[in-house]
Design a protein around this motif. Structure first.
Motif, short mmCIF file in Angstrom:
data_model
loop_
_atom_site.label_atom_id
_atom_site.label_comp_id
_atom_site.label_asym_id
_atom_site.label_seq_id
_atom_site.Cartn_x
_atom_site.Cartn_y
_atom_site.Cartn_z
N PHE A 351 0.84 -1.20 0.00
CA PHE A 351 0.00 0.00 0.00
C PHE A 351 0.88 1.26 0.00
O PHE A 351 0.65 2.19 -0.78
N LEU A 352 1.90 1.28 0.87
CA LEU A 352 2.77 2.45 0.94
C LEU A 352 3.56 2.63 -0.36
O LEU A 352 3.73 3.77 -0.84
N LYS A 353 4.03 1.54 -0.94
CA LYS A 353 4.76 1.63 -2.20
C LYS A 353 3.88 2.24 -3.29
O LYS A 353 4.31 3.11 -4.05
N GLN A 354 2.65 1.76 -3.37
CA GLN A 354 1.74 2.27 -4.38
C GLN A 354 1.41 3.74 -4.12
O GLN A 354 1.37 4.55 -5.05
N LEU A 355 1.23 4.10 -2.87
CA LEU A 355 0.89 5.47 -2.51
C LEU A 355 1.99 6.45 -2.91
O LEU A 355 1.73 7.49 -3.54
N PHE A 356 3.24 6.13 -2.55
CA PHE A 356 4.33 7.08 -2.73
C PHE A 356 5.10 6.89 -4.04
O PHE A 356 6.12 7.55 -4.27
N GLN A 412 -5.29 17.03 -11.83
CA GLN A 412 -4.77 15.89 -11.09
C GLN A 412 -5.72 15.58 -9.93
O GLN A 412 -6.35 16.49 -9.38
N THR A 413 -5.77 14.29 -9.55
CA THR A 413 -6.61 13.88 -8.42
C THR A 413 -5.71 13.36 -7.30
O THR A 413 -4.83 12.53 -7.53
N PHE A 414 -5.94 13.85 -6.08
CA PHE A 414 -5.08 13.49 -4.96
C PHE A 414 -5.83 13.74 -3.66
O PHE A 414 -6.90 14.36 -3.64
N ASN A 415 -5.26 13.27 -2.56
CA ASN A 415 -5.84 13.56 -1.23
C ASN A 415 -4.80 13.68 -0.13
O ASN A 415 -5.16 13.87 1.03
N ILE A 416 -3.52 13.58 -0.48
CA ILE A 416 -2.46 13.66 0.53
C ILE A 416 -1.40 14.66 0.08
O ILE A 416 -0.90 14.58 -1.05
N ILE A 417 -1.07 15.58 0.99
CA ILE A 417 0.00 16.55 0.75
C ILE A 417 1.06 16.33 1.81
O ILE A 417 0.76 16.29 3.01
N VAL A 484 7.97 19.08 -0.88
CA VAL A 484 6.53 19.10 -1.14
C VAL A 484 6.18 17.85 -1.93
O VAL A 484 6.79 17.57 -2.97
N GLY A 485 5.24 17.10 -1.42
CA GLY A 485 4.77 15.90 -2.12
C GLY A 485 3.25 15.93 -2.24
O GLY A 485 2.56 16.37 -1.31
N VAL A 486 2.75 15.50 -3.37
CA VAL A 486 1.31 15.41 -3.59
C VAL A 486 1.00 14.00 -4.09
O VAL A 486 1.57 13.57 -5.10
N PHE A 487 0.12 13.30 -3.39
CA PHE A 487 -0.08 11.88 -3.68
C PHE A 487 -1.56 11.52 -3.68
O PHE A 487 -2.37 12.14 -2.98
N LYS A 488 -1.88 10.51 -4.45
CA LYS A 488 -3.23 9.96 -4.46
C LYS A 488 -3.21 8.64 -3.70
O LYS A 488 -2.55 7.68 -4.12
N GLU A 489 -3.92 8.61 -2.60
CA GLU A 489 -4.02 7.38 -1.82
C GLU A 489 -4.73 6.31 -2.64
O GLU A 489 -5.75 6.58 -3.28
N PRO A 490 -4.17 5.08 -2.69
CA PRO A 490 -4.84 4.01 -3.45
C PRO A 490 -6.30 3.87 -3.02
O PRO A 490 -6.60 3.83 -1.82
N GLU A 491 -7.17 3.82 -3.98
CA GLU A 491 -8.60 3.73 -3.66
C GLU A 491 -8.91 2.38 -3.01
O GLU A 491 -8.44 1.34 -3.47
N GLN A 492 -9.67 2.43 -1.96
CA GLN A 492 -10.12 1.24 -1.27
C GLN A 492 -11.61 1.35 -1.00
O GLN A 492 -12.13 2.45 -0.80
#
Length: 708
Positions: A351-356, A412-417, A484-492
């Motif tokens: 999960f973390l690998k996919q997220l980051f 872009q679609t994301f939810n984590i900064i 600064v990082g912007v990431f999309k959390e894997p959808e669950q």
């Protein structure tokens, strides 16, 4: 001519470097040491508990276990270490000696060690095996040797402190470079102590001579941080794995009420979650939490391994609040991690690998409201996405507010900064706000206070936009932001929540709608062929309900398991030491509501323990185990030493279980006590012999399980 040119170029280069150094911001406040910086970079590691206590099915060993029971015939340090690595963890701390006093290496300081066990025919050294496995996996190694020793006959006397220091010298000298030396505050109390079986209390402020004892670590392992309530790395003050929303890396340890010195076990832990702004000490928070309910392996917890969603929540509230996550893992009696633990770690790591894997900030054009030196590219926005924690964007000295704008060619679609400061210059920023450009206007979508080494702002919903703005609103000095990082959390799919009321009706819900929820009550894994949840159903027995969300795009989500005791529909309170009808009433102990409690604190005449409560279950059943859930809102009256009695007629009583709830103050999870032999009874009596706080007892819930 060439030599002259080289000289000119060399001078220019020197002047350039000198200008950059002169132009760098002045550090703010206290700063981290090199070992603290290296510790901060790890972000997450594991703590391994494995001693004879595992074979006794206890959480804290008493110190009386026969070394002969310690015989993990399938022990494989690599299986345990590599499972942690698969979870994204970068270090391993081994509990070389826990409170039971059993040493996992062939120490010269006590005969109570691994050489007296059947393990490796008495020739084993488990510390060495863990060390080698950890280094082979490319991970950092650390050690925990408990100051409290419930086996040693000299505990409480000056001689034991000499013995303990010799143990530390052996560990720190023979197992390579360590990243951390770990200490805790569990010191003094009941123990075996060479067969005396008595309670021994110590003066925690003076007994261990901490300055001298920690000096051993500083001398032999100068590159290691010391973890303790008031060490180089502080305990966050709870075992939930959470730091406070505002979490400072600086901290001023204060003693608990009635004490004059802050030492392990006597430091005010309530303030540790947030830290102390502008303290003189850099002491960032370690957030420790077990993968299961307890730190040691217990068979009944095989289905109580934390889910990926829970682990990520903990990650966001520990690593994502500037601390490090210390996750407790525990081998079983075979010497291996249970398959459920291995899977949970692997799923979390994936999960973390996919997220980051994809930092959307690297695809954006980043502009800043201000750059230090204007034309000095050394402090420009390129430093925010170069994966270097110590290169940074900075503003001029008099500019304490600023903003960054990230703009993409397409939405872009994301939810984590993610934000990071260059903590070599101290922890500076005190407030940020985040905006997204939506429908032609800027809209505030998030905010945070402390940043420090790492800050994750997790938005409630996914945001889709072509522009993102980060505003630094409060800082006592100029800005020095390194990442600064912007990431999309894997959808669950939404995780089901399973509850049962006192009448035995089970409900399964999700926070957001899903296509279907499938569930089972027979222990099998829910599949698309399992019953579809369509409404409340009756579940009166003890056992497990499993549920899983199913969708259309995403096939299925995580399996959630809820363990239930026998239904309390027909239960009644016979007697209770004290029954306040308005507050703390005794029926709260059997109402299936974890937020209500029964307690005896309002009875001013209650000056002595033990105290008890008696329950009529309405009919005779065969009891296999008892459970006690301590109050979840404070520590007052939480029972430490317990006794359970049963009866068929409410006249003749038999004691069927007694002992201690170890570590219950720091880790107030449900305590399950399996009886040596199942017993038939209609009535049971729960007796609190001592409590961890106050001269009374309390309970959120009491329960029983039957034989399967």
């Amino acid at each position: 001519m060439k030599k002259q040119l080289l000289t000119v170029f060399g001078c220019l280069a020197f002047l350039s470097i000198t200008a950059q150094k002169i132009n760098a911001p002045v550090p703010y406040g206290v700063l981290p040491t090199e070992p603290q910086l290296r510790w901060q970079e790890l972000e997450q590691y594991v703590l391994v508990h494995f001693t004879p206590t595992t074979f006794q099915n206890k959480e804290w060993g008493y110190g009386d276990a026969d070394p002969g029971i310690f015989n993990p015939t399938k022990f494989d340090a690599s299986q345990i270490v590599n499972a942690a690595k698969d979870g994204g963890f970068k270090g391993v701390i081994l509990v070389a000696k826990h409170h039971d006093g059993f040493c996992l290496w062939p120490t010269k300081t006590t005969s109570y060690n691994i050489s007296k066990s059947p393990f490796r025919n008495g020739k084993g050294d488990m510390v060495k095996e863990f060390e080698l496995a950890t280094r082979n996996a490319g991970m950092q190694f650390g050690l925990y040797c408990s100051p409290w020793d419930r086996n040693n006959e000299d505990y409480g006397k000056p001689k034991y402190v000499d013995t303990y220091r010799e143990q530390l010298k052996e560990l720190y000298s023979n197992y390579g470079k360590l990243f951390i030396t770990w200490f805790d505050g569990a010191n003094g109390g009941d123990g075996y102590y060479g067969g005396t079986k008595e309670k021994r209390n110590i003066d925690r402020g003076t007994y261990y001579g901490w300055e001298t004892t920690w000096g051993i670590s500083k001398e032999i392992q100068p590159g290691a941080v010391i973890f303790a309530d008031n060490g180089d790395v502080r305990w966050v003050g709870n075992e939930h794995g959470f730091a406070a929303e505002t979490s400072w890396a600086t901290f001023t340890p204060e003693p608990i009420a009635g004490k004059t010195i802050a030492v392990p076990g006597e430091t005010n832990s309530e303030k540790a979650q947030e830290g102390t702004r502008n303290s003189k000490f850099w002491k960032p928070a370690e957030c420790d939490v077990p993968l299961r309910n307890g730190w040691f392996y217990h068979t009944n917890e095989d289905n109580q391994v934390k889910s990926v969603s829970k682990l990520f929540e903990i990650y966001c509230k520990s690593v994502g609040r500037g601390g490090c996550l210390d996750l407790g893992i525990a081998p079983n009696t075979s010497g291996l991690l249970h398959p459920n633990d291995v899977k949970a770690l692997k799923d979390f790591g994936d999960f973390l690998k996919q997220l980051f894997a994809d930092n959307l900030a690297k695809k954006a054009v980043i502009t800043a409201s201000e750059i230090r030196g204007a034309d000095n590219n050394s402090f420009g926005t390129k430093n925010l996405i170069d994966d270097d924690r110590y290169s940074y964007w900075a503003t001029n000295d008099d500019v304490k507010k600023g903003s960054l704008t990230l703009e993409w060619k397409k939405e872009q679609t994301f939810n984590i900064i993610r934000l990071r400061e260059n903590i070599k210059l101290g922890q500076r920023i005190e407030k940020i706000e985040i905006d997204a450009f939506i429908n032609g206007n800027w809209k505030k979508i998030g905010e945070a206070t402390s940043i420090g080494a790492n800050r994750l702002v997790r938005l409630q919903n996914y945001i889709t936009t072509s522009k993102l703005r980060i505003r630094i609103e409060e800082s006592p000095v100029c800005i020095a932001l390194s990442d600064v990082g912007v990431f999309k959390e894997p959808e669950q799919l939404a995780v089901p929540k399973i509850k049962r009321n006192k009448d035995g009706m089970v409900s399964i819900t999700t926070e957001v709608p899903v296509n279907q929820i499938h569930y089972t009550i027979d222990g099998t894994e829910p599949s698309s062929q399992s019953p579809v949840y369509q409404g409340e159903f009756l579940f009166l027995t003890s056992g497990e309900v499993k549920a899983k969300s199913f969708g259309t795009k995403i096939k299925s989500g995580e399996t959630i398991i809820q363990s239930f005791n026998v239904c309390k529909k027909d239960w009644k309170i016979v007697t209770a030491f004290f029954d306040n009808k308005e507050k703390g009433k005794s029926s709260n102990a059997i109402d299936e509501n974890t937020e209500t409690i029964w307690n005896t604190s309002d009875n001013t005449s209650a000056t002595t323990l033990p105290q008890s409560i008696t329950v009529d279950m309405g009919k005779e059943i065969t009891i296999a185990s008892f459970s006690y859930l301590p109050r979840q809102n404070g520590t007052g009256g939480i029972v430490k030493n317990y006794q359970w009695q049963t009866s068929t007629d409410n006249t003749t009583w038999t004691t069927v279980a007694e002992g201690e709830f170890s570590n219950i103050k720091s880790n107030p999870v449900e305590q399950n006590i399996t009886l040596k032999a199942a017993v038939k009874a209609r009535y049971f009596k729960f007796i609190g012999k001592t409590s961890v706080d106050g001269n009374y007892i309390s309970a959120a819930e009491l329960g029983v399980k039957t034989l399967k």
